[in-house]
Design a protein around this motif. Sequence first.
Motif, PDB file in Angstrom:
ATOM      1  N   VAL A   1      13.434   0.788  56.377  1.00  0.00           N
ATOM      2  CA  VAL A   1      12.522  -0.215  55.826  1.00  0.00           C
ATOM      3  C   VAL A   1      11.197  -0.136  56.582  1.00  0.00           C
ATOM      4  CG1 VAL A   1      13.497  -2.004  57.350  1.00  0.00           C
ATOM      5  CG2 VAL A   1      12.184  -2.689  55.335  1.00  0.00           C
ATOM      6  N   GLN A   2      10.098  -0.081  55.837  1.00  0.00           N
ATOM      7  CA  GLN A   2       8.779   0.069  56.451  1.00  0.00           C
ATOM      8  C   GLN A   2       7.800  -1.012  56.006  1.00  0.00           C
ATOM      9  OE1 GLN A   2       7.505   3.094  58.692  1.00  0.00           O
ATOM     10  NE2 GLN A   2       9.514   2.214  59.126  1.00  0.00           N
ATOM     11  N   THR A   3       8.316  -2.029  55.343  1.00  0.00           N
ATOM     12  CA  THR A   3       7.445  -3.068  54.796  1.00  0.00           C
ATOM     13  C   THR A   3       7.947  -4.448  55.192  1.00  0.00           C
ATOM     14  OG1 THR A   3       6.881  -1.681  52.896  1.00  0.00           O
ATOM     15  CG2 THR A   3       6.494  -4.049  52.670  1.00  0.00           C
ATOM     16  N   ILE A   4       7.027  -5.309  55.603  1.00  0.00           N
ATOM     17  CA  ILE A   4       7.332  -6.704  55.899  1.00  0.00           C
ATOM     18  C   ILE A   4       6.620  -7.568  54.864  1.00  0.00           C
ATOM     19  CG2 ILE A   4       7.115  -8.581  57.579  1.00  0.00           C
ATOM     20  CD1 ILE A   4       7.093  -6.446  59.777  1.00  0.00           C
ATOM     21  N   VAL A   5       7.355  -8.449  54.217  1.00  0.00           N
ATOM     22  CA  VAL A   5       6.800  -9.359  53.220  1.00  0.00           C
ATOM     23  C   VAL A   5       6.911 -10.781  53.741  1.00  0.00           C
ATOM     24  CG1 VAL A   5       7.002 -10.241  50.877  1.00  0.00           C
ATOM     25  CG2 VAL A   5       7.427  -7.815  51.326  1.00  0.00           C
TER      26      VAL A   5
ATOM     27  N   GLN B   1      14.481  -7.302  67.922  1.00  0.00           N
ATOM     28  CA  GLN B   1      14.665  -6.489  66.727  1.00  0.00           C
ATOM     29  C   GLN B   1      13.327  -6.029  66.175  1.00  0.00           C
ATOM     30  OE1 GLN B   1      17.276  -5.354  65.199  1.00  0.00           O
ATOM     31  NE2 GLN B   1      19.007  -6.548  65.947  1.00  0.00           N
ATOM     32  N   GLU B   2      13.276  -4.758  65.796  1.00  0.00           N
ATOM     33  CA  GLU B   2      12.132  -4.231  65.058  1.00  0.00           C
ATOM     34  C   GLU B   2      12.394  -4.461  63.572  1.00  0.00           C
ATOM     35  OE1 GLU B   2       9.704   0.011  64.457  1.00  0.00           O
ATOM     36  OE2 GLU B   2      11.456  -0.098  65.772  1.00  0.00           O
ATOM     37  N   LEU B   3      11.385  -4.858  62.836  1.00  0.00           N
ATOM     38  CA  LEU B   3      11.553  -5.129  61.406  1.00  0.00           C
ATOM     39  C   LEU B   3      11.129  -3.956  60.534  1.00  0.00           C
ATOM     40  CD1 LEU B   3      10.362  -8.854  61.222  1.00  0.00           C
ATOM     41  CD2 LEU B   3      12.679  -7.946  61.506  1.00  0.00           C
ATOM     42  N   THR B   4      10.642  -2.887  61.150  1.00  0.00           N
ATOM     43  CA  THR B   4      10.252  -1.677  60.410  1.00  0.00           C
ATOM     44  C   THR B   4      10.968  -0.483  61.038  1.00  0.00           C
ATOM     45  OG1 THR B   4       8.283  -1.537  61.832  1.00  0.00           O
ATOM     46  CG2 THR B   4       8.012  -2.567  59.670  1.00  0.00           C
ATOM     47  N   ILE B   5      12.093  -0.132  60.471  1.00  0.00           N
ATOM     48  CA  ILE B   5      12.940   0.925  61.008  1.00  0.00           C
ATOM     49  C   ILE B   5      12.713   2.219  60.227  1.00  0.00           C
ATOM     50  CG2 ILE B   5      15.316   1.669  61.447  1.00  0.00           C
ATOM     51  CD1 ILE B   5      14.488  -0.655  63.178  1.00  0.00           C
ATOM     52  N   PRO B   6      12.396   3.331  60.897  1.00  0.00           N
ATOM     53  CA  PRO B   6      12.163   4.605  60.205  1.00  0.00           C
ATOM     54  C   PRO B   6      13.332   4.978  59.293  1.00  0.00           C
ATOM     55  CG  PRO B   6      11.558   4.780  62.516  1.00  0.00           C
ATOM     56  CD  PRO B   6      12.224   3.451  62.360  1.00  0.00           C
ATOM     57  N   GLY B   7      12.993   5.373  58.073  1.00  0.00           N
ATOM     58  CA  GLY B   7      13.998   5.814  57.127  1.00  0.00           C
ATOM     59  C   GLY B   7      14.786   4.696  56.474  1.00  0.00           C
TER      60      GLY B   7
ATOM     61  N   ALA C   1      13.087  -7.757  45.112  1.00  0.00           N
ATOM     62  CA  ALA C   1      13.342  -6.450  44.503  1.00  0.00           C
ATOM     63  C   ALA C   1      12.870  -5.302  45.390  1.00  0.00           C
ATOM     64  CB  ALA C   1      12.664  -6.374  43.134  1.00  0.00           C
ATOM     65  N   LEU C   2      11.942  -5.576  46.291  1.00  0.00           N
ATOM     66  CA  LEU C   2      11.471  -4.540  47.212  1.00  0.00           C
ATOM     67  C   LEU C   2      12.520  -4.182  48.260  1.00  0.00           C
ATOM     68  CD1 LEU C   2       7.858  -5.872  47.906  1.00  0.00           C
ATOM     69  CD2 LEU C   2       8.476  -3.888  46.528  1.00  0.00           C
TER      70      LEU C   2
END
Length: 261
Positions: free
Chosen positions: A140-144, A132-138, A165-166
């Motif tokens: 989610v682009q942020t990993i915390v 799985q990619e954790l940054t999917i276009p359109g 909240a993000l």
Amino acid sequence: MNGSNRPDAQPTVWIVGAGPGAPDLLTLRAMRLIEQAEVLVWTDSLVNPQIAALAPAGCERIRTSTLTLEEVMAMVVERALAGRRVVRLHDGDPCLYGALAEQICRLADAGLAVEVVPGLSAYQAAASALQQELTIPGLVQTIVLGRAGGRTGVPESESLARLAALRASLCLYLSARHVEEVQAELLRHYPPDTPVAIGYRVSWPDQWLQVVPLTAMAEVSRERALIRTTLYVVSPALAASREARSRLYSASHNHLFRGGV
């Protein structure tokens, strides 16, 4: 890389990331340093024994699970000042929840140089195991990377409520003991059906990794009696359509190395 603690050089201690568990997920640099260690100070409660076994036969192996930081540092300093090659082996990456700053300060006070070697983190190993990619276009682009407050607490500006909240890809370490409170807070921000990957001892032979809805996060954790070495990855990316596409590789996207349509 400093090849040895030469008499004319400032003694060096190597703080090395062991990665999530599997020996073949070590970096080459980490493996070479372990194989050359004269003293291996390792977190035996968290690091795979197979990794510690890579040290040479004559290497002194010091387990740290029952020791305080002061006791660990005293042994590291003593042996490094005696000219021995000391490798301090951490699980995962030393820069994440590894008391790295405290150790470097104590070593510097003792006149020792430090080299830190990064390690693969559990969230990366979990995402890879799930393919799985954790940054999917359109989407989610942020990993915390974060954790529940627990006994040691977190700054108010980094409370779980603020992180959640993000609605980013949220990777929670050291949080299984507080999973009911964590789930309740997450449900205030993420939809109930948001996928949560629960990973136990990711990349170890007894790895357990499962994706469940956010509403089942606490129940499944308790059923599995998960307390330690558990990671949660909360992310809408885990349910993303396989049709999602990065613009970077689109034929219509122009950049320095490729003209666009």
